[in-house]
Write an enzyme that holds these catalytic residues in place. Structure first.
Site, PDB file in Angstrom:
ATOM      1  N   ASP A 106      55.567  66.119  45.921  1.00  0.00           N
ATOM      2  CA  ASP A 106      55.893  66.779  44.911  1.00  0.00           C
ATOM      3  C   ASP A 106      56.866  67.958  44.819  1.00  0.00           C
ATOM      4  O   ASP A 106      57.633  67.973  45.851  1.00  0.00           O
ATOM      5  CB  ASP A 106      54.027  68.410  44.931  1.00  0.00           C
ATOM      6  N   TYR A 107      56.970  68.801  43.567  1.00  0.00           N
ATOM      7  CA  TYR A 107      57.790  68.995  43.548  1.00  0.00           C
ATOM      8  C   TYR A 107      58.780  70.238  44.146  1.00  0.00           C
ATOM      9  O   TYR A 107      60.271  69.560  45.110  1.00  0.00           O
ATOM     10  CB  TYR A 107      58.352  70.140  41.666  1.00  0.00           C
TER      11      TYR A 107
END
Length: 250
Positions: A106-107
């Site tokens: 994820d980011y």
């Protein structure tokens, strides 16, 4: 190899998000094996000829390449982003054609991500049935309550998402009373969206940082953030064999 929904295949190829892929399909802009597909329920193989706006997005004639990338925080794992965030593909060779990540980070997470143009390999190592181990170093708020390892090894019910996670390995690496933080090594055999963050939130440990250091036998080693290195074919074949053994034993 199993057929998958077309929008998922397009997203796994790194072309765009799954939601954007659905929009393209409904708009009649996607062809599979030279036939227009406009239904979201359509399934195909990642190796099928897929074209968007008459441009093939998975060229089967190009040389297969495999990389380990040390993904920094605040980079996404798709080729484009409507919010104009940085993507991991800005850090990779520009002359390799279309690459995509095998799985996601994820980011806000960092660490080992596998990047390739081999759809069969990506599908194999990310399929739930192969149970390929993924190891993370996780720094959390709050010192240990003393029961985290036991609860994760038993299989934790993740309240935020409403599912029971598979048992995973957990080891407390550090308890910092001064900073009120704790650090864990966590090994997963599955990879649900934001799984570790949700598990640790269930245990009252909001995640401060999350770094993946291993996938199967592949490790980050001394690879620095934003750096990448090729994976040799012997290692790729060993990973394939590991996945097949895991699949046959499940």
């Amino acid at each position: 190899m199993e057929k998958e929904r077309l929008q998922k295949v397009i997203a796994n190829l790194g072309y765009c998000s799954r939601r954007k892929a659905e929009e393209l399909i409904l708009a009649g802009e996607v062809k599979v094996n030279d036939e227009v597909v406009s239904q979201l329920g359509f399934k195909c193989y990642p190796t099928d000829k897929i074209a968007i706006d008459d441009k093939i997005i998975n060229n089967q004639n190009e040389q297969l390449v495999y990389y380990i990338l040390n993904k920094p925080k605040y980079y996404i794992c798709t080729a484009s982003d409507p919010q104009n965030r940085k993507t991991i593909f800005e850090l990779l060779p520009k002359d390799e054609g279309r690459l995509f990540s095998a799985g996601r980070l994820d980011y806000e997470s960092s660490g080992l991500i596998i990047v390739t143009n081999d759809g069969d390999f990506a599908n194999l190592i990310t399929h739930p049935s192969t149970s390929l181990e993924k190891e993370y170093i996780v720094v959390c708020k709050n010192t240990s309550f003393g029961n985290e390892e036991k609860k994760l090894k038993e299989g934790l019910y993740v309240t935020r998402r409403g599912y029971k996670a598979r048992p995973c390995e957990c080891k407390l690496l550090d308890d910092n009373i001064e900073d009120n933080t704790s650090t864990y090594s966590i090994i997963l055999h599955e990879g649900k969206k934001r799984q570790i963050r949700d598990m640790m939130m269930t245990l009252h440990h909001p995640v401060i940082s999350l770094t993946r250091i291993r996938v199967g036998s592949l490790t980050l080693g001394r690879l620095k953030e934003k750096e990448y290195t090729s994976i040799d074919l012997n290692t790729i074949n060993a990973i394939k064999e590991e996945c097949r053994k895991n699949k046959s034993s499940n």
